[in-house]
Scaffold this active site. Structure first.
Site, PDB file in Angstrom:
ATOM      1  CD  GLU A 101     -39.302 -12.343  -5.486  1.00  0.00           C
ATOM      2  OE1 GLU A 101     -38.299 -13.052  -5.475  1.00  0.00           O
ATOM      3  OE2 GLU A 101     -39.971 -12.182  -6.525  1.00  0.00           O
ATOM      4  CG  ASP A 142     -42.654 -14.301  -8.760  1.00  0.00           C
ATOM      5  OD1 ASP A 142     -41.910 -14.807  -7.920  1.00  0.00           O
ATOM      6  OD2 ASP A 142     -42.419 -14.317  -9.993  1.00  0.00           O
TER       7      ASP A 142
HETATM    8  C1  GLC Z   1     -39.180 -15.042  -8.056  1.00  0.00           C
HETATM    9  C2  GLC Z   1     -39.338 -16.418  -7.449  1.00  0.00           C
HETATM   10  C3  GLC Z   1     -38.393 -17.348  -8.120  1.00  0.00           C
HETATM   11  C4  GLC Z   1     -38.736 -17.422  -9.592  1.00  0.00           C
HETATM   12  C5  GLC Z   1     -38.720 -16.027 -10.206  1.00  0.00           C
HETATM   13  C6  GLC Z   1     -39.362 -16.012 -11.553  1.00  0.00           C
HETATM   14  O1  GLC Z   1     -37.957 -14.484  -7.792  1.00  0.00           O
HETATM   15  O2  GLC Z   1     -39.151 -16.350  -6.053  1.00  0.00           O
HETATM   16  O3  GLC Z   1     -38.401 -18.634  -7.561  1.00  0.00           O
HETATM   17  O4  GLC Z   1     -37.813 -18.230 -10.256  1.00  0.00           O
HETATM   18  O5  GLC Z   1     -39.435 -15.103  -9.418  1.00  0.00           O
HETATM   19  O6  GLC Z   1     -40.747 -16.156 -11.415  1.00  0.00           O
END
Ligand code: GLC
Length: 542
Positions: free
Chosen positions: A285, A217
């Site tokens: 991500e 994440d």
């Molecule tokens: C990422 C996740 C999202 C979350 C954010 C904070 O972007 O995909 O759903 O709210 O991180 O952890």
């Protein structure tokens, strides 16, 4: 060593060309074993794994199921080594992983290293210990700014939270902590070596429980520019909110994203993963700015993959899709990494709706999916897209996303609840087999979903579910291909992708085009002598 641990002889690691299905744990399946609460859980996922094996995917990625107060639905972790009672127990997680492996499915878990919950033991200790303590040094506490008569009364910098509003919150003793997301998600200080050591242990904890990989994440956010300088903001004077969307801001150069030091973390994790048998992987991500900066995350000694959000952000046009495919393949070829493709996830508007909704949106979504599935590398699917679900217009009183709760409509953003509505499995009214009982699940389901359930679509050749099953089965029969060998051509509305064993044609226009000679392997809609508008087809021969 199990058969899964042995490298596939002469073949690339499994994840380089896998189809990975994202499970949003709250909304996939409620077993009822945790009480009838309308919230999905781990036993619910385990019970539905045969459906995913039959769908034809290779792996599942499960969103965070760790102990959490659920202010960001699990992305606010209070204990990285336990399961939230809402979702089950560690024994349930072990059963899930073992059952998946028995079905030849891999399991990727979600890792949230950028921030913790404010209920994490480290944050509680930091609050208790006070300014200047080693406990505070694990987070980004700072004294504030302010006029001479009220020193410290203003945040130490102007950073905006991704969910809206200031990214700083003041605690009782006057210091401010940083939270790039919700107020209950304090950012760690990754410049403190204790943080890195703790995370290497968390990786080992889950690798020891036999997971196959991690989705990381906010992978581009761990390090902040050491100066913590102000960001360049263009605010709307009426609302004091930035004029640009979250995505646009994140993609621009800012002191909180994409700092060079973050790559040392992924080099260390590479070694941790490599020290385990089998082909363990991780996927970033990282909302990076260009394919070239994405490629930095997947250099040979760093992460396995990174989500390619430029595919998801591309306009509906043959040229836009072509540019993304070409740009991605070129950037990744430089570092020897395999591409990834994704159209929907739990943070964005479902692609059926992004492409216009209704029958036209669904036709375009199916066509884009079929095109994606022929591209070299891995494809990530989001639960419910195989049912053709659209974004749901969730009533304001039912919205639960912190990005909505932060401003409740002041900025016009409605939050992400609309892509997180629990999945319809069977039956003619809520909860459509999502769980036991009669009532609505945690986000209410629409009244008109009876024809969209997995049960209703099974056996109906024209359904989106049967289309996904056909497409995934056909993909399994394709010879391997590489990003370097793919050819991309654009002729008006027609995108043609030529890869090993296949030509893929995508008609982005409304009008039908002539269908070149060849054998149709699979099509996203009816094809009869011509290629109708908003349709994709895989052709062999000629
Ligand atoms: C990422 C996740 C999202 C979350 C954010 C904070 O972007 O995909 O759903 O709210 O991180 O952890």
């Amino acid at each position: 060593m199990t058969a899964r641990d042995e490298p596939r002889s002469g073949e690339a690691p499994w994840w380089r060309d896998a189809v990975i299905y994202q499970i949003y744990v709250r909304s996939f399946a409620d077993s009822g074993t945790r009480g009838v609460d309308g919230v999905g859980d781990l036993p619910g996922i385990t019970s539905r794994l045969p459906y995913l094996r039959d769908l034809g995917v290779d792996a599942v990625w499960i969103t965070p199921f760790y102990t959490s107060p659920q202010h960001d639905h699990g992305y606010d972790v209070a204990d990285y080594r336990d399961i939230d009672p809402l979702f089950g127990t560690l024994a349930d997680a072990d059963t899930l992983v073992a059952t998946a492996h028995d079905l030849d499915l891999r399991v990727i878990v979600d890792l949230v290293p950028n921030h913790t919950s404010d209920e994490h033991a480290w944050f509680r200790a930091a609050l208790a210990a006070g300014p200047g303590s080693p406990e505070r040094a694990r987070y980004l506490f700072r004294d504030g700014r302010g006029p001479a008569d009220a020193p410290g009364s203003e945040p130490p910098n102007n950073w905006q939270s991704v969910f809206g509003g200031p990214a700083r919150t003041r605690v009782a003793d006057g210091q401010w902590y940083l939270h790039l997301f919700y107020t209950t998600q304090p950012d760690r200080d990754w410049r403190n070596p204790e943080v890195g050591d703790m995370f290497a242990d968390v990786l080992r904890f889950w690798l020891d429980r036999d997971v196959d990989g991690f989705r990381v994440d906010v992978a581009h956010g761990l390090y902040k520019e050491a100066s913590l300088r102000d960001q360049v903001l263009d605010e709307d004077p009426a609302t004091s909110e930035p004029k640009e969307s979250m995505v646009a801001r994140t993609l621009r150069d800012e002191p909180m994203w994409d700092q060079p030091e973050v790559h040392d973390v992924y080099r260390r994790w590479h070694e941790v993963l490599a020290s385990y048998p089998g082909e363990r992987m991780n996927v970033a991500e990282a909302w990076t700015q260009t394919p070239a900066s994405m490629a930095k995350f997947v250099r040979p000694d760093e992460m396995s993959q990174a989500f390619n959000f430029s595919w998801l952000l591309a306009d509906w046009s043959a040229q836009a899709f072509a540019d993304v495919v070409t740009g991605t393949c070129e950037a990744l070829a430089d570092v020897g990494a395999s591409p990834t493709w994704v159209l929907s996830n739990h943070d964005v508007i479902r692609h059926t709706t992004r492409y216009g909704g209704g029958p036209a949106g669904l036709a375009r979504a199916r066509a884009a999916t079929l095109t994606m599935l022929a591209l070299p590398g891995s494809s990530y699917l989001y639960q419910g897209e195989e049912l053709g679900l659209e974004q749901v217009d969730v009533a304001p009183e039912d919205r639960q996303d912190p990005s909505w709760l932060r401003h409740r409509g002041a900025t016009g953003e409605v939050g992400r609840d609309g892509c997180r509505v629990p999945i319809p499995w069977s039956g003619t009214s809520a909860p459509y087999g999502f769980g036991p009982g009669e009532g609505q699940p945690w986000i209410p389901q629409p009244a008109d979903w009876a024809s969209l359930t997995a049960q209703a679509q099974t056996g109906d050749d024209g359904s989106t579910l049967e289309f996904y099953r056909r497409a995934l089965a056909a993909r399994r029969g394709l010879p391997a291909t590489t990003a370097e060998s793919v050819r991309v051509d654009v002729d008006g509305d027609l995108l043609t992708i030529t890869r090993a064993g296949l030509r893929v044609l995508l008609n982005c226009g409304e009008s039908a085009l002539p269908l070149p000679p060849g054998d149709v392997v699979v099509a996203s809609g009816p094809v009869d002598g011509e290629l109708p508008g908003w349709t994709a087809v895989w052709l062999t021969g000629q």
